[in-house]
Design a protein around this motif. Structure first.
Motif, PDB file in Angstrom:
ATOM      1  N   ARG A 105       0.831  -1.206   0.000  1.00 40.28           N
ATOM      2  CA  ARG A 105       0.000   0.000   0.000  1.00 40.28           C
ATOM      3  C   ARG A 105       0.868   1.260   0.000  1.00 40.28           C
ATOM      4  O   ARG A 105       0.570   2.237  -0.696  1.00 40.28           O
ATOM      5  CB  ARG A 105      -0.934  -0.016   1.204  1.00 40.28           C
ATOM      6  CG  ARG A 105      -2.008   1.064   1.187  1.00 40.28           C
ATOM      7  CD  ARG A 105      -3.068   0.787   2.232  1.00 40.28           C
ATOM      8  NE  ARG A 105      -2.520   0.712   3.582  1.00 40.28           N
ATOM      9  CZ  ARG A 105      -2.408  -0.403   4.286  1.00 40.28           C
ATOM     10  NH1 ARG A 105      -2.788  -1.571   3.765  1.00 40.28           N
ATOM     11  NH2 ARG A 105      -1.916  -0.393   5.506  1.00 40.28           N
ATOM     12  N   ALA A 221      -4.274   2.956  -9.729  1.00 37.29           N
ATOM     13  CA  ALA A 221      -5.037   2.135  -8.790  1.00 37.29           C
ATOM     14  C   ALA A 221      -5.279   2.889  -7.491  1.00 37.29           C
ATOM     15  O   ALA A 221      -6.390   2.877  -6.943  1.00 37.29           O
ATOM     16  CB  ALA A 221      -4.289   0.834  -8.508  1.00 37.29           C
ATOM     17  N   GLU A 222      -4.255   3.560  -6.996  1.00 37.66           N
ATOM     18  CA  GLU A 222      -4.401   4.308  -5.747  1.00 37.66           C
ATOM     19  C   GLU A 222      -5.327   5.503  -5.936  1.00 37.66           C
ATOM     20  O   GLU A 222      -6.137   5.832  -5.069  1.00 37.66           O
ATOM     21  CB  GLU A 222      -3.026   4.765  -5.262  1.00 37.66           C
ATOM     22  CG  GLU A 222      -3.012   5.348  -3.861  1.00 37.66           C
ATOM     23  CD  GLU A 222      -3.323   4.314  -2.788  1.00 37.66           C
ATOM     24  OE1 GLU A 222      -3.581   4.730  -1.638  1.00 37.66           O
ATOM     25  OE2 GLU A 222      -3.316   3.101  -3.079  1.00 37.66           O
ATOM     26  N   THR A 225      -9.043   4.114  -6.152  1.00 41.94           N
ATOM     27  CA  THR A 225      -9.563   3.543  -4.910  1.00 41.94           C
ATOM     28  C   THR A 225      -9.719   4.580  -3.803  1.00 41.94           C
ATOM     29  O   THR A 225     -10.549   4.426  -2.910  1.00 41.94           O
ATOM     30  CB  THR A 225      -8.657   2.401  -4.411  1.00 41.94           C
ATOM     31  OG1 THR A 225      -7.311   2.876  -4.295  1.00 41.94           O
ATOM     32  CG2 THR A 225      -8.698   1.227  -5.368  1.00 41.94           C
ATOM     33  N   THR A 226      -8.938   5.669  -3.854  1.00 38.97           N
ATOM     34  CA  THR A 226      -9.041   6.683  -2.805  1.00 38.97           C
ATOM     35  C   THR A 226      -9.923   7.858  -3.215  1.00 38.97           C
ATOM     36  O   THR A 226     -10.676   8.377  -2.399  1.00 38.97           O
ATOM     37  CB  THR A 226      -7.650   7.222  -2.418  1.00 38.97           C
ATOM     38  OG1 THR A 226      -6.989   7.748  -3.579  1.00 38.97           O
ATOM     39  CG2 THR A 226      -6.803   6.133  -1.798  1.00 38.97           C
ATOM     40  N   PRO A 229     -13.899   5.949  -5.330  1.00 37.06           N
ATOM     41  CA  PRO A 229     -14.103   4.572  -4.880  1.00 37.06           C
ATOM     42  C   PRO A 229     -15.297   3.871  -5.505  1.00 37.06           C
ATOM     43  O   PRO A 229     -15.400   2.647  -5.419  1.00 37.06           O
ATOM     44  CB  PRO A 229     -14.277   4.722  -3.365  1.00 37.06           C
ATOM     45  CG  PRO A 229     -14.727   6.127  -3.161  1.00 37.06           C
ATOM     46  CD  PRO A 229     -14.059   6.928  -4.228  1.00 37.06           C
ATOM     47  N   THR A 232     -14.540   1.426 -10.998  1.00 34.87           N
ATOM     48  CA  THR A 232     -13.863   0.129 -10.981  1.00 34.87           C
ATOM     49  C   THR A 232     -12.623   0.200 -11.849  1.00 34.87           C
ATOM     50  O   THR A 232     -12.595   0.899 -12.871  1.00 34.87           O
ATOM     51  CB  THR A 232     -14.773  -0.999 -11.494  1.00 34.87           C
ATOM     52  OG1 THR A 232     -15.026  -0.826 -12.899  1.00 34.87           O
ATOM     53  CG2 THR A 232     -16.091  -1.032 -10.736  1.00 34.87           C
ATOM     54  N   ILE A 247      -4.650  -5.826  -7.973  1.00 40.29           N
ATOM     55  CA  ILE A 247      -3.888  -4.607  -7.693  1.00 40.29           C
ATOM     56  C   ILE A 247      -2.742  -4.884  -6.736  1.00 40.29           C
ATOM     57  O   ILE A 247      -1.651  -4.337  -6.886  1.00 40.29           O
ATOM     58  CB  ILE A 247      -4.839  -3.526  -7.132  1.00 40.29           C
ATOM     59  CG1 ILE A 247      -5.757  -3.011  -8.244  1.00 40.29           C
ATOM     60  CG2 ILE A 247      -4.057  -2.367  -6.510  1.00 40.29           C
ATOM     61  CD1 ILE A 247      -6.841  -2.069  -7.765  1.00 40.29           C
TER      62      ILE A 247
END
Length: 382
Positions: A105, A221-222, A225-226, A229, A232, A247
């Protein structure tokens, strides 16, 4: 006597923020672990070499101290196995070091900061459309209250102002005719598939192309997702074949001894997107080489690395057209500069009505971010 204080700017010499020995080494280690595709031993070997050359540590804090801190802070884990056969009992169990989910992460967050800068994270977010209505993104425009509008959309400041103008201050009253609401936009969700070329050419010619591509994938990806959210993101890699990767496996991504089966990658990407209910869908493809491989119906591979093979190229154009019929635009990020490959990508993009960026490695992340943000304004189809 009142004192008149003059305000202004005071300039001082820049001083770098103080870092602990661990923080200094941790920055370098994060970069090394990305380049070594998650191989901790190789990253530590490089770190020791850098320490010899640049004296990163001293007797008060050594590389071994740093490794122990990495384990204590939950960035590395050590898996033990038996020491071996006869004569090795004194060595005890041997541990294999690997990075943890926490470290994975951290690497993604670092990639986001490196490539996209310090973005403001707004929590749950979606993609703006041009349709106004009962959405959740404020436009700054006001309109009269309509039956069914939620109370949370009423602008009390503007409504009270209307009440004072319409009814006077002395005998204050607020009626339905005074109410106004702040208009909002609907927000569409976006489904993205990111295709990454892992053919052997991604490390040929003395240039590491896979590490920048991997960083871009981790940053995207980060970001999603942040910041978005509800969107997809699926990631697939393509060489002789194509397959999806989670991921969390991005830091470990490596190039293989593969040809480039672009058709297989596109087929898998479209299969993934067919299953998504979101209206807005798109494919991002990062590649540096020409398509050079197809898997035939009998399971054998047709390969040709010399020039552009007409049979393979035609299959690529057909896939681009199929994606267009499914309303799936393909944005190609071409990190090679060969004129004949550029021409192929131009024809491919024309067949799809998508977009193409011919870029070096430096601007790759910025271009992907800008394109992702611009696609937020796509209209919802009814």
């Amino acid at each position: 006597m009142a004192m008149n204080l003059r305000k202004g700017f005071r300039f001082t010499t820049y001083e770098a923020p103080e870092q602990t020995p661990f923080e200094k080494l941790f920055e370098i280690f994060q970069e090394l672990i990305t380049h070594t595709s998650g191989d901790v031993d190789e990253a530590l070997d490089w770190l020791r070499e850098l320490d010899k050359e640049y004296e990163l540590t001293d007797e008060n804090y050594t590389i071994d101290d740093f490794i122990e801190d990495l384990k204590a802070k939950g960035f590395l884990k050590e898996e033990f196995k038996d020491g071996g056969g006869e004569g090795e009992e004194e060595e005890g169990p041997k541990g294999n070091l690997s990075i943890t989910a926490k470290m994975e992460r951290i690497i993604r967050q670092r990639a986001l900061d490196q490539i996209f800068g310090k973005l403001k994270r707004k929590g749950a977010g979606n993609h703006r459309t041009n349709k106004a209505g009962q959405g959740d993104e404020h436009t700054g425009d006001f309109r009269e209250y309509r039956y069914g509008d939620g109370l949370e959309h009423i602008s009390m400041t503007e409504s009270l102002k209307n009440a004072q103008i319409n009814n006077g201050v002395g005998d204050f009253s607020l009626t339905e005719d005074d109410l106004v609401v702040e208009d909002t936009h609907f927000k569409a969700q976006m489904s993205t598939v990111l295709m990454i070329d892992i053919s052997h050419s991604m490390i040929l010619y003395g240039e590491d192309r896979i590490t920048p591509a991997k960083k871009v994938a981790m940053a995207l990806a980060e970001l999603i997702t942040t910041r978005y959210p509800k969107d997809t993101l699926d990631i697939l890699v393509f060489g002789n074949d194509a397959w999806p990767i989670p991921i969390k496996d991005l830091p470990y991504l490596k190039v293989g001894p593969y040809h480039t089966n672009t058709v297989a990658g596109l087929q898998l990407a479209m299969d993934m997107l067919r299953r998504k209910r979101n209206t807005n869908k798109q494919i991002f493809m990062i590649t540096d080489g020409k398509p050079s491989c197809l898997r035939l119906q009998d399971g054998t591979y047709y390969k040709n690395s010399v020039g552009l093979d007409d049979y393979i190229v035609e299959k690529c154009y057909n896939m681009a057209s199929q994606a267009r019929k499914l309303h799936i635009p393909i944005t190609t990020f071409m990190i090679a500069q060969d004129p004949y490959l550029k021409q192929f990508i131009r024809h491919f993009t024309e067949a799809n009505k998508g977009k193409a960026f011919f870029t070096g490695l430096t601007g790759l992340g910025e271009m992907i971010f800008e394109d992702y943000e611009s696609n937020r304004r796509k209209k919802l189809r009814g």
